[in-house]
Design an enzyme around this catalytic site. Structure first.
Site, PDB file in Angstrom:
ATOM      1  N   ASP A 125       0.852  -1.189   0.000  1.00  0.00           N
ATOM      2  CA  ASP A 125       0.000   0.000   0.000  1.00  0.00           C
ATOM      3  C   ASP A 125       0.888   1.239   0.000  1.00  0.00           C
ATOM      4  OD1 ASP A 125      -2.297  -1.513   0.105  1.00  0.00           O
ATOM      5  OD2 ASP A 125      -2.848  -0.966   2.156  1.00  0.00           O
ATOM      6  N   GLN A 155      -0.590   7.040  -6.465  1.00  0.00           N
ATOM      7  CA  GLN A 155      -1.665   7.955  -6.060  1.00  0.00           C
ATOM      8  C   GLN A 155      -1.773   9.102  -7.073  1.00  0.00           C
ATOM      9  OE1 GLN A 155       0.655   8.448  -2.610  1.00  0.00           O
ATOM     10  NE2 GLN A 155      -0.860   7.590  -1.191  1.00  0.00           N
ATOM     11  N   ARG A 176      -1.790  -0.635  -8.495  1.00  0.00           N
ATOM     12  CA  ARG A 176      -3.116  -0.139  -8.092  1.00  0.00           C
ATOM     13  C   ARG A 176      -3.083   1.382  -8.258  1.00  0.00           C
ATOM     14  NH1 ARG A 176      -3.991  -0.713  -2.108  1.00  0.00           N
ATOM     15  NH2 ARG A 176      -4.639  -2.845  -2.533  1.00  0.00           N
ATOM     16  N   THR A 218     -11.140   2.972  -7.588  1.00  0.00           N
ATOM     17  CA  THR A 218     -11.909   4.200  -7.390  1.00  0.00           C
ATOM     18  C   THR A 218     -13.392   3.876  -7.312  1.00  0.00           C
ATOM     19  OG1 THR A 218     -12.418   6.386  -8.313  1.00  0.00           O
ATOM     20  CG2 THR A 218     -11.996   4.639  -9.901  1.00  0.00           C
ATOM     21  N   ARG A 281     -11.907   6.999   6.344  1.00  0.00           N
ATOM     22  CA  ARG A 281     -13.071   6.660   5.505  1.00  0.00           C
ATOM     23  C   ARG A 281     -14.236   7.614   5.792  1.00  0.00           C
ATOM     24  NH1 ARG A 281      -9.699   3.538   3.875  1.00  0.00           N
ATOM     25  NH2 ARG A 281      -9.500   5.239   2.433  1.00  0.00           N
TER      26      ARG A 281
HETATM   27  P1  FDA Z   1     -14.089  10.097  -4.314  1.00  0.00           P
HETATM   28  O1  FDA Z   1     -13.518  10.252  -2.945  1.00  0.00           O
HETATM   29  O2  FDA Z   1     -14.256  11.293  -5.163  1.00  0.00           O
HETATM   30  O3  FDA Z   1     -15.389   9.269  -4.231  1.00  0.00           O
HETATM   31  C1  FDA Z   1     -16.265   9.060  -5.307  1.00  0.00           C
HETATM   32  C2  FDA Z   1     -17.633   8.713  -4.746  1.00  0.00           C
HETATM   33  O4  FDA Z   1     -17.551   7.440  -4.077  1.00  0.00           O
HETATM   34  C3  FDA Z   1     -18.122   9.686  -3.686  1.00  0.00           C
HETATM   35  O5  FDA Z   1     -18.826  10.741  -4.240  1.00  0.00           O
HETATM   36  C4  FDA Z   1     -18.989   8.803  -2.809  1.00  0.00           C
HETATM   37  O6  FDA Z   1     -20.251   8.646  -3.440  1.00  0.00           O
HETATM   38  C5  FDA Z   1     -18.285   7.473  -2.861  1.00  0.00           C
HETATM   39  N1  FDA Z   1     -17.380   7.255  -1.726  1.00  0.00           N
HETATM   40  C6  FDA Z   1     -16.037   7.385  -1.710  1.00  0.00           C
HETATM   41  N2  FDA Z   1     -15.541   7.066  -0.498  1.00  0.00           N
HETATM   42  C7  FDA Z   1     -16.598   6.737   0.269  1.00  0.00           C
HETATM   43  C8  FDA Z   1     -16.762   6.314   1.623  1.00  0.00           C
HETATM   44  N3  FDA Z   1     -15.711   6.149   2.436  1.00  0.00           N
HETATM   45  N4  FDA Z   1     -18.014   6.040   2.077  1.00  0.00           N
HETATM   46  C9  FDA Z   1     -19.079   6.171   1.265  1.00  0.00           C
HETATM   47  N5  FDA Z   1     -19.003   6.587  -0.012  1.00  0.00           N
HETATM   48  C10 FDA Z   1     -17.783   6.862  -0.508  1.00  0.00           C
HETATM   49  N6  FDA Z   1      -5.269   5.521  -0.798  1.00  0.00           N
HETATM   50  C11 FDA Z   1      -3.949   5.677  -0.542  1.00  0.00           C
HETATM   51  O7  FDA Z   1      -3.495   6.802  -0.316  1.00  0.00           O
HETATM   52  N7  FDA Z   1      -3.120   4.588  -0.510  1.00  0.00           N
HETATM   53  C12 FDA Z   1      -3.559   3.322  -0.787  1.00  0.00           C
HETATM   54  O8  FDA Z   1      -2.769   2.387  -0.776  1.00  0.00           O
HETATM   55  C13 FDA Z   1      -4.937   3.152  -1.088  1.00  0.00           C
HETATM   56  N8  FDA Z   1      -5.460   1.933  -1.362  1.00  0.00           N
HETATM   57  C14 FDA Z   1      -6.749   1.826  -1.833  1.00  0.00           C
HETATM   58  C15 FDA Z   1      -7.248   0.581  -2.247  1.00  0.00           C
HETATM   59  C16 FDA Z   1      -8.510   0.488  -2.822  1.00  0.00           C
HETATM   60  C17 FDA Z   1      -9.004  -0.836  -3.304  1.00  0.00           C
HETATM   61  C18 FDA Z   1      -9.329   1.675  -2.938  1.00  0.00           C
HETATM   62  C19 FDA Z   1     -10.683   1.609  -3.575  1.00  0.00           C
HETATM   63  C20 FDA Z   1      -8.869   2.871  -2.449  1.00  0.00           C
HETATM   64  C21 FDA Z   1      -7.597   2.966  -1.880  1.00  0.00           C
HETATM   65  N9  FDA Z   1      -7.115   4.167  -1.393  1.00  0.00           N
HETATM   66  C22 FDA Z   1      -5.777   4.293  -1.081  1.00  0.00           C
HETATM   67  C23 FDA Z   1      -8.049   5.295  -1.120  1.00  0.00           C
HETATM   68  C24 FDA Z   1      -8.157   6.235  -2.287  1.00  0.00           C
HETATM   69  O9  FDA Z   1      -6.949   6.951  -2.426  1.00  0.00           O
HETATM   70  C25 FDA Z   1      -9.313   7.239  -2.115  1.00  0.00           C
HETATM   71  O10 FDA Z   1      -9.123   7.998  -1.015  1.00  0.00           O
HETATM   72  C26 FDA Z   1     -10.669   6.603  -2.002  1.00  0.00           C
HETATM   73  O11 FDA Z   1     -10.794   5.503  -2.850  1.00  0.00           O
HETATM   74  C27 FDA Z   1     -11.739   7.639  -2.393  1.00  0.00           C
HETATM   75  O12 FDA Z   1     -11.492   8.099  -3.690  1.00  0.00           O
HETATM   76  P2  FDA Z   1     -12.449   7.776  -4.940  1.00  0.00           P
HETATM   77  O13 FDA Z   1     -11.579   7.528  -6.126  1.00  0.00           O
HETATM   78  O14 FDA Z   1     -13.398   6.715  -4.605  1.00  0.00           O
HETATM   79  O15 FDA Z   1     -13.144   9.153  -5.239  1.00  0.00           O
END
Ligand code: FDA
Length: 300
Positions: A125, A155, A176, A218, A281
């Site tokens: 990670d 990232q 990832r 994402t 989260r």
């Molecule tokens: P965004 O935050 O814009 O979310 C898009 C939409 O998804 C939101 O509008 C909401 O509807 C929904 N959503 C997102 N998060 C939610 C939540 N917690 N509860 C409810 N709804 C939610 N980061 C990092 O720095 N290092 C890492 O190693 C990882 N590893 C990782 C693994 C996996 C499998 C995922 C999916 C994510 C990560 N992340 C991570 C976290 C990542 O960087 C990011 O913070 C989150 O995925 C949220 O970003 P989104 O791309 O989902 O977009």
């Protein structure tokens, strides 16, 4: 309401832990390894794979890191014994990288070595910016020592990410790609939502151009749609990529992705050290803040 929710999120450290737990529950499999195994089996029945993470980070004592290593090692046994469609995600600082690079490397190497014997994969990670270079160096060292079963995270909010991808491309890494979750300074990371999205699109294209395997991590509908269009226009078969999501987030979207014929993997964290992970989260989802307030008032 949004401003109110954001205010609550800012004061999250003052919210009692039991209240945070009520809302954090859905993001975590449970306190024990059996919880992660159970969740994985349920997700497998829905057609998803998983990656299992033992919660814990920024360890400051060697004993803590060694303890974490033992627990993570049990995860590998469970994946093998239950024949789960899973692999491991580890936070390098939780295994001691922040204390001493070689100490962290040796701990993770034991796990990577065991995983290799079991035919399993280990994802490093990506944590916050003080650890980016170190984590990529660790990945390179694994590859130089002949371990092919290790992958990285890039990232999209980090300004350096394009260079980072190019710098490891020769190893053909499984990457990832996520937006990035930690608080970073403006000279290090894009802060603007659309800028991060634009960079995510750019980096995903680059990963495909370089013929690398992405875990498209994402929940952002616009990015998921963009990825599906790229996959279609490039005529990629489904063994060339996968979509990844966090446990407890947008389950219906995940089912839709599966129905579209793509592979998905869910990040399944478990463990008693749930607080740091959960508050990150919750901060991503300000709608939760209102519920936290309600719960606090109900308690009184
Ligand atoms: P965004 O935050 O814009 O979310 C898009 C939409 O998804 C939101 O509008 C909401 O509807 C929904 N959503 C997102 N998060 C939610 C939540 N917690 N509860 C409810 N709804 C939610 N980061 C990092 O720095 N290092 C890492 O190693 C990882 N590893 C990782 C693994 C996996 C499998 C995922 C999916 C994510 C990560 N992340 C991570 C976290 C990542 O960087 C990011 O913070 C989150 O995925 C949220 O970003 P989104 O791309 O989902 O977009």
């Amino acid at each position: 309401m949004k401003a109110f929710n954001n205010l609550i999120i800012k004061t999250l450290p003052m919210v009692p832990k039991p209240i945070v737990h009520i809302f954090a529950k859905k993001y975590i499999a449970g306190p024990f390894l059996e919880d992660a195994v159970r969740n994985t089996k349920e997700l497998e029945a829905e057609g998803s794979m998983t990656t299992i993470d033992v919660l814990g980070e920024f360890v400051t004592k060697r004993e803590q890191a060694l303890h974490e290593k033992e627990e993570v090692s049990r995860v590998l046994d469970a994946i093998k014994d239950h024949n789960l469609p899973s692999y491991l995600s580890v936070k390098p600082t939780s295994l001691g990288m922040g204390i001493d690079f070689d100490f962290g490397y040796d701990n993770i190497k034991e796990l990577v070595d065991k995983a290799k014997k079991y035919g399993l994969f280990v994802r490093l990670d990506m944590e916050n910016s003080p650890y980016t270079t170190m984590t990529l160096d660790m990945f390179r060292r694994f590859r130089e020592e002949g371990y092919e079963n290790v992958g990285i995270v890039i990232q999209a909010y980090m300004r350096r990410s394009e260079e980072d991808i190019k710098s490891v491309a020769e190893y053909k890494p499984n990457i990832r790609l996520c937006k990035g979750i930690y608080k970073e300074e403006i000279d290090i990371a894009y802060q603007d939502y659309e800028e991060v999205r634009a960079n995510y699109r750019r980096l995903l294209k680059l990963i495909f151009d370089l013929d690398l395997y992405p875990g498209i991590a994402t929940h952002d509908d616009a990015l998921i749609e963009f990825a599906q269009e790229e996959i279609k226009s490039r005529g990629l078969s489904k063994d060339k990529y996968e979509f990844q999501m966090l446990l407890g987030v947008k389950d219906n979207k995940r089912r839709e992705i599966i129905a579209n014929g793509h592979r998905t993997r869910v990040y399944v964290p478990y463990g008693e050290d749930w607080y740091g992970y959960s508050t990150r989260r919750l901060k991503e989802n300000p709608d939760m803040a209102g519920h936290i307030v309600k719960a606090i008032f109900k308690m009184n």
